[in-house]
Structure formats: structure tokens, C-alpha cells
Design an enzyme around this catalytic site. Structure first.
Site, mmCIF file in Angstrom:
data_model
loop_
_atom_site.group_PDB
_atom_site.id
_atom_site.type_symbol
_atom_site.label_atom_id
_atom_site.label_comp_id
_atom_site.label_asym_id
_atom_site.label_seq_id
_atom_site.Cartn_x
_atom_site.Cartn_y
_atom_site.Cartn_z
ATOM 1 N N GLN A 1 0.817 -1.214 0.000
ATOM 2 C CA GLN A 1 0.000 0.000 0.000
ATOM 3 C C GLN A 1 0.850 1.264 0.000
ATOM 4 O O GLN A 1 0.764 2.067 -0.900
ATOM 5 C CB GLN A 1 -0.947 -0.009 1.199
ATOM 6 C CG GLN A 1 -2.134 0.895 1.005
ATOM 7 C CD GLN A 1 -3.330 0.469 1.847
ATOM 8 O OE1 GLN A 1 -3.349 -0.593 2.452
ATOM 9 N NE2 GLN A 1 -4.346 1.292 1.892
ATOM 10 N N ASP A 2 1.662 1.444 1.043
ATOM 11 C CA ASP A 2 2.597 2.573 1.006
ATOM 12 C C ASP A 2 3.851 2.210 1.789
ATOM 13 O O ASP A 2 3.879 1.196 2.504
ATOM 14 C CB ASP A 2 1.965 3.885 1.480
ATOM 15 C CG ASP A 2 1.516 3.896 2.918
ATOM 16 O OD1 ASP A 2 1.234 4.992 3.421
ATOM 17 O OD2 ASP A 2 1.440 2.830 3.562
ATOM 18 N N PRO A 3 4.916 3.016 1.663
ATOM 19 C CA PRO A 3 6.189 2.645 2.298
ATOM 20 C C PRO A 3 6.090 2.630 3.823
ATOM 21 O O PRO A 3 5.225 3.275 4.420
ATOM 22 C CB PRO A 3 7.144 3.756 1.834
ATOM 23 C CG PRO A 3 6.506 4.355 0.621
ATOM 24 C CD PRO A 3 5.031 4.243 0.859
ATOM 25 N N GLN B 1 -0.047 6.455 5.058
ATOM 26 C CA GLN B 1 -0.970 6.881 3.999
ATOM 27 C C GLN B 1 -1.036 8.391 3.808
ATOM 28 O O GLN B 1 -1.953 8.901 3.164
ATOM 29 C CB GLN B 1 -2.387 6.346 4.265
ATOM 30 C CG GLN B 1 -2.354 4.903 4.631
ATOM 31 C CD GLN B 1 -3.339 4.065 3.855
ATOM 32 O OE1 GLN B 1 -3.991 4.522 2.952
ATOM 33 N NE2 GLN B 1 -3.402 2.819 4.208
ATOM 34 N N VAL C 1 5.939 8.531 1.698
ATOM 35 C CA VAL C 1 5.113 8.703 2.893
ATOM 36 C C VAL C 1 5.841 9.657 3.834
ATOM 37 O O VAL C 1 7.075 9.711 3.833
ATOM 38 C CB VAL C 1 4.852 7.341 3.581
ATOM 39 C CG1 VAL C 1 6.120 6.773 4.218
ATOM 40 C CG2 VAL C 1 3.726 7.417 4.601
#
Length: 229
Positions: A66-68, A136, A130
Site C-alpha cells: 500500500q505505502d512505504p 498513507q 510517505v
């Protein structure tokens, strides 16, 4: 005779996308945030590591994140991976548990997944940056448009690819994968909140290798070396 796979690169499939105004706006936003003193992960040089380490023509498996990671020294541009010397976060620990249960490989002392990337496993996060401590935080700055384009370009790949979609967020991306030559494996996310609901026991690593074998693409050596060079 050269195949389409040999003539296409990330540059040829994404070059036009990178010229779009929104893409420059993403880079400008990240640059301004850093200039304002905010800590952004991963470091600038690592943002596109997934694409640098796994050439378009070499992609065999895609694992979507999804994100780092948003903690110090963790993120380095590969989904789920952490730098050498940094403890494996809980989701990665569960990935290693499943890998051990599935293939019997020993659980490594590090969480550096570059060996996978260099074999054709694209470790792609939907958002590529991020802000420190704020998960997020960059989910809505335009990265998703770009990484969706990455997935769409892989849908057009001339060879079969195995997509490992873990969790509901990643599974929504299956609508971008319409080419019947590809294979999709779905499971709950490896996070401690959901791993016991079906990620543990999914056997995706052996299943991916079986599918690659059937497609004549060569299997992935999922075992990580104990020493990281």
C-alpha cells in the site's frame, strides 16, 4: 528475432506517463515537503527502486503493497522490504513464517528483499512516498494514478505474470489485470490483524513457482541469503 518483451522497458511503457503534468506535480510536492523540513520516506534516490531493480522485461511476479514503511531507516523503495540491519516489521515476519511453512526455507535474520527483486519479483507499493510517522499521508498526491499505469503496462506484458494480491486494497487492483495469460493469487494481508484469517497457509510462494513453471518462465528462489552483500 526480438520479442516484444525484449524491446520494451519501463522507459518505453511509462515514458509518456512521466511527461504528464500530474507526475511532475507529485515530484514537486515531495521536493517541497522535504524543503519544508518534513522527513519523507524513502530517501529520494530510492523512490523508484522497485522499477530500477526489476526491469519490465524481467517481471515474473508482482507483490503489491500500500505505502512505504513510515519508521526511520525502514523503507528503501521495495514493498515489504527493509534495509539490512533493520528488524523485520510484523507483516514481513508473517511473510517469512508462511515462506518457511510453505517451502521449508529458513527464516532469515534480515528483511532485505533485493534478491527477490533481482529475480523478477516486482515489489510495488501503490504510493511511493510517505511522511515519517504518518501512514498513507501521501495516498492522495497522485501516486496511485502512476502505479495503476505500472500495473496496466504489466497487463500488456507479452509473457505471463503471477500477481500476489494480499488484502482487500491490493485485491481491488485485480480489475486492472484482464489479460488471460496472467495468473492472480489472493489472500488476506500478512499484517498481524489478518494473517491468521488465511494468509498463513496460503502457500502462495510454491503456487507462484508452480504457475511460473507451467508458463515456462523459470521459478523464483525465495530463500534469502543469511549474509547481505
Amino acid at each position: 528475432m526480438t520479442t516484444m518483451a525484449e524491446t520494451q522497458t519501463w522507459q518505453t511503457v511509462l515514458g509518456e506517463e512521466k511527461q504528464e503534468p500530474y507526475f511532475q506535480e507529485i515530484l514537486d510536492f515531495v521536493k517541497k515537503e522535504r524543503k519544508a523540513g518534513k522527513i519523507i520516506y524513502p530517501p529520494q534516490k530510492d523512490i523508484f527502486n522497485a522499477l530500477k531493480l526489476t526491469p519490465y522485461e524481467a517481471v515474473k511476479v508482482v507483490i503489491l503493497g500500500q505505502d512505504p514503511y513510515h519508521g526511520p531507516n525502514q523503507a528503501h523503495g521495495l514493498a515489504f522490504s527493509v534495509r539490512p540491519g533493520v528488524p523485520a516489521p510484523p507483516s514481513l515476519q508473517n511473510i517469512f513464517k508462511e515462506l518457511h511453512a510453505d517451502l521449508g526455507v529458513s527464516i532469515p535474520s534480515h528483511g532485505f528483499l533485493e534478491k527477490w527483486a533481482k529475480q523478477g519479483v516486482l515489489l510495488l507499493n501503490a504510493a511511493l512516498t510517505v511522511e515519517a510517522g504518518k501512514p498513507q499521508s501521501h495516498a492522495n498526491i497522485g501516486w496511485h494514478r502512476f502505479t495503476d499505469k505500472v500495473i496496466e503496462s504489466l497487463n500488456d506484458h507479452p509473457e505471463g505474470i503471477v500477481f500476489l494480491l494480499w488484502g482487500s486494497y491490493a485485491q481491488k487492483k485485480s480489475q486492472l489485470i484482464t489479460n488471460l495469460r496472467h495468473r492472480i493469487l489472493k489472500a488476506p494481508h500478512p499484517s498481524p490483524l489478518s494473517a491468521a484469517r488465511g494468509f498463513l497457509g496460503c502457500r502462495h510462494f510454491s503456487k507462484a513457482n508452480q504457475l511460473l513453471h507451467e508458463m515456462g518462465r523459470g521459478e523464483i528462489d525465495w530463500a534469502l541469503d543469511e549474509k547481505v552483500s
